[in-house]
Design a protein around this motif. Structure first.
Motif, PDB file in Angstrom:
ATOM      1  N   ALA A 138      23.115  37.334  37.647  1.00  0.00           N
ATOM      2  CA  ALA A 138      24.020  38.338  37.204  1.00  0.00           C
ATOM      3  C   ALA A 138      24.855  38.883  38.285  1.00  0.00           C
ATOM      4  O   ALA A 138      26.322  39.026  38.191  1.00  0.00           O
ATOM      5  CB  ALA A 138      23.508  39.462  36.679  1.00  0.00           C
ATOM      6  N   GLU A 139      24.394  39.114  39.589  1.00  0.00           N
ATOM      7  CA  GLU A 139      25.030  39.362  40.760  1.00  0.00           C
ATOM      8  C   GLU A 139      26.186  38.324  41.191  1.00  0.00           C
ATOM      9  O   GLU A 139      27.422  38.783  41.433  1.00  0.00           O
ATOM     10  CB  GLU A 139      24.274  39.543  41.893  1.00  0.00           C
ATOM     11  N   ILE A 140      25.846  36.958  40.939  1.00  0.00           N
ATOM     12  CA  ILE A 140      26.858  36.218  41.310  1.00  0.00           C
ATOM     13  C   ILE A 140      27.940  35.893  40.112  1.00  0.00           C
ATOM     14  O   ILE A 140      29.220  35.792  40.775  1.00  0.00           O
ATOM     15  CB  ILE A 140      26.126  34.548  41.349  1.00  0.00           C
ATOM     16  N   ALA A 141      27.613  36.168  39.025  1.00  0.00           N
ATOM     17  CA  ALA A 141      28.616  36.313  37.792  1.00  0.00           C
ATOM     18  C   ALA A 141      29.667  37.506  38.211  1.00  0.00           C
ATOM     19  O   ALA A 141      30.662  37.597  38.055  1.00  0.00           O
ATOM     20  CB  ALA A 141      27.997  36.375  36.501  1.00  0.00           C
ATOM     21  N   ARG A 142      29.052  38.589  38.813  1.00  0.00           N
ATOM     22  CA  ARG A 142      29.764  39.773  38.911  1.00  0.00           C
ATOM     23  C   ARG A 142      30.640  39.515  40.139  1.00  0.00           C
ATOM     24  O   ARG A 142      31.755  39.983  40.186  1.00  0.00           O
ATOM     25  CB  ARG A 142      29.002  41.108  39.431  1.00  0.00           C
ATOM     26  N   GLY A 143      30.221  38.966  41.064  1.00  0.00           N
ATOM     27  CA  GLY A 143      30.826  38.615  42.211  1.00  0.00           C
ATOM     28  C   GLY A 143      32.287  37.563  42.044  1.00  0.00           C
ATOM     29  O   GLY A 143      33.405  37.856  42.410  1.00  0.00           O
ATOM     30  N   THR A 144      31.737  36.841  41.095  1.00  0.00           N
ATOM     31  CA  THR A 144      32.922  35.814  40.458  1.00  0.00           C
ATOM     32  C   THR A 144      34.137  36.661  39.529  1.00  0.00           C
ATOM     33  O   THR A 144      35.261  36.232  39.647  1.00  0.00           O
ATOM     34  CB  THR A 144      32.371  34.505  39.536  1.00  0.00           C
ATOM     35  N   SER A 145      33.579  37.475  38.866  1.00  0.00           N
ATOM     36  CA  SER A 145      34.490  38.358  37.950  1.00  0.00           C
ATOM     37  C   SER A 145      35.314  39.255  38.816  1.00  0.00           C
ATOM     38  O   SER A 145      36.580  39.202  38.731  1.00  0.00           O
ATOM     39  CB  SER A 145      33.684  39.067  37.223  1.00  0.00           C
ATOM     40  N   GLU A 146      34.727  39.773  39.864  1.00  0.00           N
ATOM     41  CA  GLU A 146      35.436  40.507  40.821  1.00  0.00           C
ATOM     42  C   GLU A 146      36.431  40.029  41.510  1.00  0.00           C
ATOM     43  O   GLU A 146      37.600  40.151  41.543  1.00  0.00           O
ATOM     44  CB  GLU A 146      34.445  41.495  41.784  1.00  0.00           C
ATOM     45  N   SER A 147      36.055  38.541  41.947  1.00  0.00           N
ATOM     46  CA  SER A 147      37.064  37.968  42.823  1.00  0.00           C
ATOM     47  C   SER A 147      38.180  37.435  41.850  1.00  0.00           C
ATOM     48  O   SER A 147      39.592  37.499  42.186  1.00  0.00           O
ATOM     49  CB  SER A 147      36.475  36.528  43.255  1.00  0.00           C
ATOM     50  N   GLU A 148      38.038  37.283  40.575  1.00  0.00           N
ATOM     51  CA  GLU A 148      39.018  36.816  39.702  1.00  0.00           C
ATOM     52  C   GLU A 148      39.857  38.156  39.212  1.00  0.00           C
ATOM     53  O   GLU A 148      41.180  37.897  39.392  1.00  0.00           O
ATOM     54  CB  GLU A 148      38.540  36.229  38.446  1.00  0.00           C
ATOM     55  N   TRP A 149      39.256  39.287  39.233  1.00  0.00           N
ATOM     56  CA  TRP A 149      39.940  40.471  38.800  1.00  0.00           C
ATOM     57  C   TRP A 149      40.980  40.555  40.055  1.00  0.00           C
ATOM     58  O   TRP A 149      42.077  41.118  39.826  1.00  0.00           O
ATOM     59  CB  TRP A 149      39.130  41.634  38.817  1.00  0.00           C
ATOM     60  N   VAL A 150      40.380  40.633  41.142  1.00  0.00           N
ATOM     61  CA  VAL A 150      41.272  40.934  42.541  1.00  0.00           C
ATOM     62  C   VAL A 150      42.388  39.954  42.613  1.00  0.00           C
ATOM     63  O   VAL A 150      44.006  40.545  42.789  1.00  0.00           O
ATOM     64  CB  VAL A 150      40.467  40.935  43.777  1.00  0.00           C
ATOM     65  N   ALA A 151      42.238  38.638  42.011  1.00  0.00           N
ATOM     66  CA  ALA A 151      43.302  37.667  42.177  1.00  0.00           C
ATOM     67  C   ALA A 151      44.282  37.976  41.026  1.00  0.00           C
ATOM     68  O   ALA A 151      45.590  37.961  41.434  1.00  0.00           O
ATOM     69  CB  ALA A 151      42.697  36.210  42.004  1.00  0.00           C
ATOM     70  N   ALA A 152      43.771  38.297  39.902  1.00  0.00           N
ATOM     71  CA  ALA A 152      44.968  38.820  38.936  1.00  0.00           C
ATOM     72  C   ALA A 152      45.661  39.837  39.305  1.00  0.00           C
ATOM     73  O   ALA A 152      46.861  40.085  39.100  1.00  0.00           O
ATOM     74  CB  ALA A 152      43.991  38.984  37.511  1.00  0.00           C
ATOM     75  N   GLU A 153      45.009  41.200  39.775  1.00  0.00           N
ATOM     76  CA  GLU A 153      45.743  42.238  40.344  1.00  0.00           C
ATOM     77  C   GLU A 153      46.809  41.879  41.420  1.00  0.00           C
ATOM     78  O   GLU A 153      47.841  42.358  41.425  1.00  0.00           O
ATOM     79  CB  GLU A 153      44.843  43.220  40.801  1.00  0.00           C
ATOM     80  N   ALA A 154      46.381  40.964  42.200  1.00  0.00           N
ATOM     81  CA  ALA A 154      47.492  40.468  43.385  1.00  0.00           C
ATOM     82  C   ALA A 154      48.382  39.733  42.712  1.00  0.00           C
ATOM     83  O   ALA A 154      49.768  40.090  43.133  1.00  0.00           O
ATOM     84  CB  ALA A 154      46.520  39.422  44.419  1.00  0.00           C
ATOM     85  N   ALA A 155      48.178  38.988  41.759  1.00  0.00           N
ATOM     86  CA  ALA A 155      49.327  38.232  41.082  1.00  0.00           C
ATOM     87  C   ALA A 155      50.352  39.161  40.189  1.00  0.00           C
ATOM     88  O   ALA A 155      51.447  38.996  40.215  1.00  0.00           O
ATOM     89  CB  ALA A 155      48.695  37.030  40.126  1.00  0.00           C
ATOM     90  N   LEU A 156      49.818  40.182  39.581  1.00  0.00           N
ATOM     91  CA  LEU A 156      50.593  41.052  38.837  1.00  0.00           C
ATOM     92  C   LEU A 156      51.452  41.897  39.921  1.00  0.00           C
ATOM     93  O   LEU A 156      52.595  42.160  39.607  1.00  0.00           O
ATOM     94  CB  LEU A 156      49.679  41.892  38.211  1.00  0.00           C
ATOM     95  N   GLU A 157      51.011  42.162  41.051  1.00  0.00           N
ATOM     96  CA  GLU A 157      51.754  43.002  41.977  1.00  0.00           C
ATOM     97  C   GLU A 157      52.828  42.164  42.671  1.00  0.00           C
ATOM     98  O   GLU A 157      54.107  42.613  42.722  1.00  0.00           O
ATOM     99  CB  GLU A 157      50.842  43.436  43.240  1.00  0.00           C
ATOM    100  N   SER A 158      52.665  40.763  42.678  1.00  0.00           N
ATOM    101  CA  SER A 158      53.577  39.962  43.134  1.00  0.00           C
ATOM    102  C   SER A 158      54.735  39.851  42.166  1.00  0.00           C
ATOM    103  O   SER A 158      56.087  39.674  42.504  1.00  0.00           O
ATOM    104  CB  SER A 158      53.104  38.526  43.339  1.00  0.00           C
TER     105      SER A 158
END
Length: 563
Positions: free
Chosen positions: A225-245
């Motif tokens: 679950a912790e590994i999956a959360r880390g993956t989800s967080e990384s994907e969310w951070v990447a999506a927020e960065a793409a939105l800002e761009s």
């Protein structure tokens, strides 16, 4: 008084090609039939055998003979064969039906004890086992022997069961001894150690093992679950960065032209769609002024072309917003999963604190959000708490794995010890039951064998005494005789014949006696048995049995028969 043979009628039987009638003097005790070879003496004997014993006489047992084909006279049909015997005022008739003799009469037909030359030495020359089997027809102990064999089988079965139980117990003791030595010989003996160990509570060990397995499973699920959360967080951070761009791209495009403002472009796009859908439009749907739809459409297209970059940037922003939203939802779900799995792991560890390795202290108050009522507003801090707890508990899983393996070994050893102890006890109890039974069966068999042997030996002694008397009548002043039947004590169903010759005793007669001495010995054995077991309705028939004796012995034999 013994019934005497009175009349015999033979038709189409063996040598009797035509009907032949014989009348006998029933006042005489002995009938002597005399004739040259081939005149039909054996046919008369076979006819008596056919009626009295319902068999084929001298044809029975011969190779390449068939009663239906060869018992009738040559050329006569089987249906024409008949034998009629009259004795004691009663009459019996015999015929051939499907190659089997069929006898009819108002009473039971007498039997005939018949000795032929071909059978004279058969008993003497038989192997001991065959000789005993032949004599068994006269000494009826078949049911006793059957019961004796059943008893012997039961005794042998009990022996096999005792051997099996002994081997099983010895095997269990050997395996138990190996387990005891593997543990370092902790007690004075393997059995005592096993008895002490067998009393341990297996259920408690299994329960403790299951608890540790559950904790280790929870460790794995929490880490996943912790590994999956880390993956989800990384994907969310990447999506927020793409939105800002893409937002910055849109801002730059809008700065180049006020007409290209994104909201205005949306309005123009919708207006173009509306005008194309209403080509006859005369008034503006907004200001209600007269318009030329075609001209207005051309102007809208021109303005939209000028701001296409802004429109494309707007589409990218909308798409990036959707992706970021999905990533945020996935992150929320993974954080909730981390909290659930972390709480589950913590509760399992807290419930089994006795299993926590010594020196490892867990401060549960450090995780208030994880074990409290989680509010969506504090979901992320609670998930972070779960991650911190997992990091703090992480080193314990090695200890739990060691405890699991140790418990598994203890459980396997305890099961093995309990199984072996139970097996030893079961086989010991089985031996306690089997050994007395075996002793009783063996004793009963000894008694039964002894009784049966003495019974048979008494009969044999009686028969051999009579044989000795008869043989001495035929061979007075000759250095032969002392005939004895002996049961082999080491073999079941084995009968030997012993006698004397000259100065030698306890010798087999067939090795030293002459042919005439063996012939008369066979006759004496037959007569002794017939005399003992024949009834008043038995005919004693001797067919051509004294061809090897001289006149002196023949005279003595005739006198013996009359006496």
């Amino acid at each position: 008084m013994a019934k005497k043979l009175q009349n015999l009628r033979i038709k189409s039987f063996r040598g009797a090609t035509s009907q032949v009638d014989f009348s006998f003097d029933s006042e005489k005790p002995v009938i002597l039939i005399f004739g040259e070879n081939g005149t039909g003496k054996s046919t008369i004997v076979d006819a008596i055998d056919f009626v009295c014993n319902q068999n084929g006489g001298s044809l029975a047992g011969r190779q390449e003979t068939n009663l239906k084909k060869h018992l009738p006279s040559l050329g006569a049909p089987a249906a024409g064969l008949s034998v009629v015997l009259e004795c004691g005022g009663s009459t019996w008739s015999a015929s051939l039906d499907s190659a089997k003799p069929v006898v009819k009469g108002s009473t039971v037909c007498p039997d005939a004890a018949i000795l032929r030359r071909s059978k004279l030495l058969e008993f003497i020359d038989e192997a001991p086992a065959g000789r005993y089997k032949a004599l068994a027809a006269f000494i009826d102990v078949a049911k006793v022997e059957k019961s004796e064999q059943s008893l012997r089988d039961a005794r042998n079965n009990s022996t096999n069961e005792i051997d099996s139980a002994t081997q099983a117990k010895a095997g269990a003791v050997s395996d138990l001894d190996l387990a005891w030595k593997a543990e370092g010989c902790p007690a004075p003996g393997a059995v005592q150690w096993a008895q002490e160990k067998a009393s341990d509570d297996l259920d408690t060990l299994v329960k403790a093992q299951n608890e540790i397995i559950a904790i280790l499973t929870a460790f794995g699920q929490a880490r996943h679950a912790e590994i999956a959360r880390g993956t989800s967080e990384s994907e969310w951070v990447a999506a927020e960065a793409a939105l800002e761009s893409v937002r910055q791209e849109l801002h730059a495009a809008e700065s180049e032209s006020a007409a290209a403002e994104s909201q205005l472009l949306e309005i123009l796009g919708q207006a173009q769609i509306y005008i194309e859908a209403h080509p006859d439009l005369a008034l503006c749907p907004v200001c209600e002024r007269p318009i030329d739809p075609a001209e207005l459409r051309t102007r809208i297209i021109a303005r939209r072309e000028m701001a296409r970059a802004v429109e494309e940037a707007s589409a990218k922003v909308r798409q990036a917003q959707q992706i970021a939203g999905k990533r945020r939802t996935a992150l929320d779900s993974s954080e909730e999963h981390v909290i659930r799995e972390g709480r589950k792991l913590g509760e399992l560890v807290r419930a089994s604190e006795a299993a926590v390795p010594q020196g490892q202290v867990v401060i549960w108050s450090a995780y208030p959000l994880l074990f409290g009522q989680v509010d969506p507003n504090v979901r992320r801090p609670a998930a972070e708490e779960a991650g911190l707890m997992l990091e703090r508990l992480g080193p314990l899983d090695v200890s739990y794995e060691a405890a699991r393996d140790s418990l598994g070994k203890d459980i396997a050893n305890l099961k093995n010890i309990q199984t072996l102890s139970r097996k030893i006890a079961e086989q010991a109890k089985r031996l306690e039951e089997l050994q007395p039974l075996h002793q009783r069966l063996d004793r009963a068999l000894q008694i039964m064998e002894g009784k049966r042997r003495r019974y048979v030996e008494d009969i044999l002694d009686s028969i051999t005494n009579r044989i000795g008397v008869l043989y001495l009548r035929l061979h007075p002043d000759e250095k032969v005789g002392n005939i004895r039947f002996l049961l082999d004590p080491d073999k079941r169903g084995s009968l030997s014949i012993r006698g004397s010759f000259e100065t030698q005793t306890d010798i087999p007669p067939q090795a030293y006696y002459s042919e005439s001495h063996l012939d008369t010995l066979g006759i004496c054995i037959f007569l002794a048995l017939a005399e003992r077991y024949a009834s008043e309705d038995t005919f004693i028939v001797l067919d051509d049995v004294l061809t090897s004796t001289d006149q002196g012995h023949l005279d003595r034999f005739i006198e013996l028969i009359h006496d």
